[in-house]
Design a protein around this motif. Structure first.
Motif, PDB file in Angstrom:
ATOM      1  N   ILE A 133       0.837  -1.197   0.000  1.00  0.00           N
ATOM      2  CA  ILE A 133       0.000   0.000   0.000  1.00  0.00           C
ATOM      3  C   ILE A 133       0.875   1.252   0.000  1.00  0.00           C
ATOM      4  O   ILE A 133       1.765   1.384   0.841  1.00  0.00           O
ATOM      5  CB  ILE A 133      -0.896  -0.006   1.257  1.00  0.00           C
ATOM      6  N   PRO A 134       0.625   2.195  -0.934  1.00  0.00           N
ATOM      7  CA  PRO A 134       1.396   3.440  -0.924  1.00  0.00           C
ATOM      8  C   PRO A 134       1.053   4.270   0.308  1.00  0.00           C
ATOM      9  O   PRO A 134      -0.114   4.404   0.678  1.00  0.00           O
ATOM     10  CB  PRO A 134       0.968   4.139  -2.215  1.00  0.00           C
ATOM     11  N   LYS A 135       2.069   4.804   0.970  1.00  0.00           N
ATOM     12  CA  LYS A 135       1.887   5.658   2.150  1.00  0.00           C
ATOM     13  C   LYS A 135       2.886   6.796   2.048  1.00  0.00           C
ATOM     14  O   LYS A 135       4.069   6.615   2.335  1.00  0.00           O
ATOM     15  CB  LYS A 135       2.104   4.832   3.413  1.00  0.00           C
ATOM     16  N   GLY A 136       2.423   7.943   1.559  1.00  0.00           N
ATOM     17  CA  GLY A 136       3.331   9.063   1.315  1.00  0.00           C
ATOM     18  C   GLY A 136       4.310   8.678   0.219  1.00  0.00           C
ATOM     19  O   GLY A 136       3.918   8.249  -0.858  1.00  0.00           O
ATOM     20  N   ASN A 140       3.931   0.504   2.366  1.00  0.00           N
ATOM     21  CA  ASN A 140       3.706  -0.351   3.530  1.00  0.00           C
ATOM     22  C   ASN A 140       3.324  -1.747   3.061  1.00  0.00           C
ATOM     23  O   ASN A 140       2.591  -1.905   2.087  1.00  0.00           O
ATOM     24  CB  ASN A 140       2.597   0.194   4.421  1.00  0.00           C
ATOM     25  N   MET A 141       3.818  -2.747   3.787  1.00  0.00           N
ATOM     26  CA  MET A 141       3.456  -4.134   3.508  1.00  0.00           C
ATOM     27  C   MET A 141       2.526  -4.600   4.619  1.00  0.00           C
ATOM     28  O   MET A 141       2.833  -4.461   5.800  1.00  0.00           O
ATOM     29  CB  MET A 141       4.705  -5.019   3.446  1.00  0.00           C
ATOM     30  N   MET A 142       1.359  -5.132   4.224  1.00  0.00           N
ATOM     31  CA  MET A 142       0.355  -5.625   5.157  1.00  0.00           C
ATOM     32  C   MET A 142       0.022  -7.068   4.792  1.00  0.00           C
ATOM     33  O   MET A 142       0.155  -7.471   3.638  1.00  0.00           O
ATOM     34  CB  MET A 142      -0.910  -4.778   5.076  1.00  0.00           C
ATOM     35  N   GLY A 153       3.546  -5.202   8.176  1.00  0.00           N
ATOM     36  CA  GLY A 153       4.761  -5.961   7.910  1.00  0.00           C
ATOM     37  C   GLY A 153       5.979  -5.108   7.612  1.00  0.00           C
ATOM     38  O   GLY A 153       7.030  -5.631   7.273  1.00  0.00           O
ATOM     39  N   GLY A 154       5.864  -3.805   7.706  1.00  0.00           N
ATOM     40  CA  GLY A 154       7.011  -2.942   7.496  1.00  0.00           C
ATOM     41  C   GLY A 154       6.765  -1.884   6.437  1.00  0.00           C
ATOM     42  O   GLY A 154       5.798  -1.933   5.685  1.00  0.00           O
ATOM     43  N   SER A 155       7.685  -0.906   6.404  1.00  0.00           N
ATOM     44  CA  SER A 155       7.621   0.201   5.457  1.00  0.00           C
ATOM     45  C   SER A 155       8.874   0.172   4.592  1.00  0.00           C
ATOM     46  O   SER A 155       9.974  -0.061   5.095  1.00  0.00           O
ATOM     47  CB  SER A 155       7.525   1.523   6.234  1.00  0.00           C
ATOM     48  N   PHE A 156       8.709   0.418   3.283  1.00  0.00           N
ATOM     49  CA  PHE A 156       9.810   0.296   2.336  1.00  0.00           C
ATOM     50  C   PHE A 156       9.856   1.506   1.417  1.00  0.00           C
ATOM     51  O   PHE A 156       8.830   2.067   1.056  1.00  0.00           O
ATOM     52  CB  PHE A 156       9.645  -0.987   1.505  1.00  0.00           C
ATOM     53  N   VAL A 157      11.067   1.882   1.018  1.00  0.00           N
ATOM     54  CA  VAL A 157      11.239   2.992   0.093  1.00  0.00           C
ATOM     55  C   VAL A 157      10.794   2.576  -1.300  1.00  0.00           C
ATOM     56  O   VAL A 157      10.099   3.314  -1.991  1.00  0.00           O
ATOM     57  CB  VAL A 157      12.713   3.477   0.069  1.00  0.00           C
ATOM     58  N   LEU A 158      11.181   1.368  -1.700  1.00  0.00           N
ATOM     59  CA  LEU A 158      10.846   0.885  -3.038  1.00  0.00           C
ATOM     60  C   LEU A 158       9.645  -0.065  -2.993  1.00  0.00           C
ATOM     61  O   LEU A 158       9.572  -0.948  -2.128  1.00  0.00           O
ATOM     62  CB  LEU A 158      12.041   0.165  -3.658  1.00  0.00           C
ATOM     63  N   ILE A 163       7.027  -5.603  -2.176  1.00  0.00           N
ATOM     64  CA  ILE A 163       6.468  -6.787  -2.841  1.00  0.00           C
ATOM     65  C   ILE A 163       7.267  -8.029  -2.472  1.00  0.00           C
ATOM     66  O   ILE A 163       6.694  -9.078  -2.145  1.00  0.00           O
ATOM     67  CB  ILE A 163       6.417  -6.595  -4.371  1.00  0.00           C
ATOM     68  N   LEU A 164       8.581  -7.940  -2.492  1.00  0.00           N
ATOM     69  CA  LEU A 164       9.428  -9.086  -2.114  1.00  0.00           C
ATOM     70  C   LEU A 164       9.157  -9.510  -0.672  1.00  0.00           C
ATOM     71  O   LEU A 164       9.074 -10.710  -0.380  1.00  0.00           O
ATOM     72  CB  LEU A 164      10.905  -8.753  -2.306  1.00  0.00           C
ATOM     73  N   ALA A 165       9.022  -8.527   0.228  1.00  0.00           N
ATOM     74  CA  ALA A 165       8.726  -8.851   1.626  1.00  0.00           C
ATOM     75  C   ALA A 165       7.359  -9.527   1.743  1.00  0.00           C
ATOM     76  O   ALA A 165       7.184 -10.474   2.514  1.00  0.00           O
ATOM     77  CB  ALA A 165       8.766  -7.579   2.471  1.00  0.00           C
ATOM     78  N   ARG A 166       6.404  -9.050   0.972  1.00  0.00           N
ATOM     79  CA  ARG A 166       5.060  -9.631   1.005  1.00  0.00           C
ATOM     80  C   ARG A 166       5.083 -11.076   0.477  1.00  0.00           C
ATOM     81  O   ARG A 166       4.481 -11.974   1.062  1.00  0.00           O
ATOM     82  CB  ARG A 166       4.106  -8.769   0.170  1.00  0.00           C
TER      83      ARG A 166
END
Length: 182
Positions: A133-136, A140-142, A153-158, A163-166
């Protein structure tokens, strides 16, 4: 033609749900639908049971019906009761077609598995991948855990890292199907 008399209605009050559902209905395996055994009011012997209702947030269509005068319930739940003699906790339509209540399309699942196999609803803010999900200016991974709880599940720049974390979380939890999120 069988008509349900007031005496017949009174007799059924002492029946368990499992006995009553088999008393009132047959199950048409080819159609995946319950069929009336008795006429009552406008309903006739041989009529299919239930009506199609579209959910607002998912556009999925389910067959709903009334059973024992306790409001509406999904016909798939009553069909499960007819087939197995027990009320299910949660039923999943394997092909995501809420009107396909054939035996080979229904399975009893946990809340976690059912939530992980949901389709996206129309108002989603998710990116191209479910649970990202885009956040700013971040992603964010949910995900849904095995108890059906929606988790951060965490916040990512890319987006690609989210997607890889998900995907890794999906592997870790198991139970996702190829139609997940479609």
């Amino acid at each position: 033609m069988s008509y349900m008399s007031k005496t017949e209605i009174a007799k059924r009050k002492g029946m368990t749900d499992a006995v009553l559902v088999r008393h009132l209905f047959d199950y048409n395996e080819a159609e995946g639908k319950l069929v009336r055994k008795y006429s009552y009011g406008d309903w006739k012997v041989g009529d299919f049971v239930g009506r199609s209702v579209k959910e607002r947030h998912t556009d999925l269509v389910y067959t709903l019906m009334s059973f024992r005068g306790k409001g509406t319930t999904g016909a798939h739940r009553v069909i499960w009761l007819w087939m197995y003699g027990v009320w299910p906790t949660i039923i999943d339509h394997i092909d995501h077609d809420g009107e396909n209540n054939k035996r080979n399309n229904l399975r009893e699942v946990t809340a976690g598995l059912n939530n992980r196999n949901r389709r996206r609803h129309g108002g989603t803010k998710e990116g191209r991948h479910r649970g990202v999900i885009p956040k700013g200016n971040r992603w964010n991974m949910m995900y849904y855990d095995n108890n059906g709880k929606y988790c951060y599940g965490g916040s990512f720049v890319l987006e690609s890292d989210a997607i890889l974390a998900r995907v890794e979380k999906e592997r870790e939890l198991g139970g996702y199907t190829s139609s997940h999120g479609s």
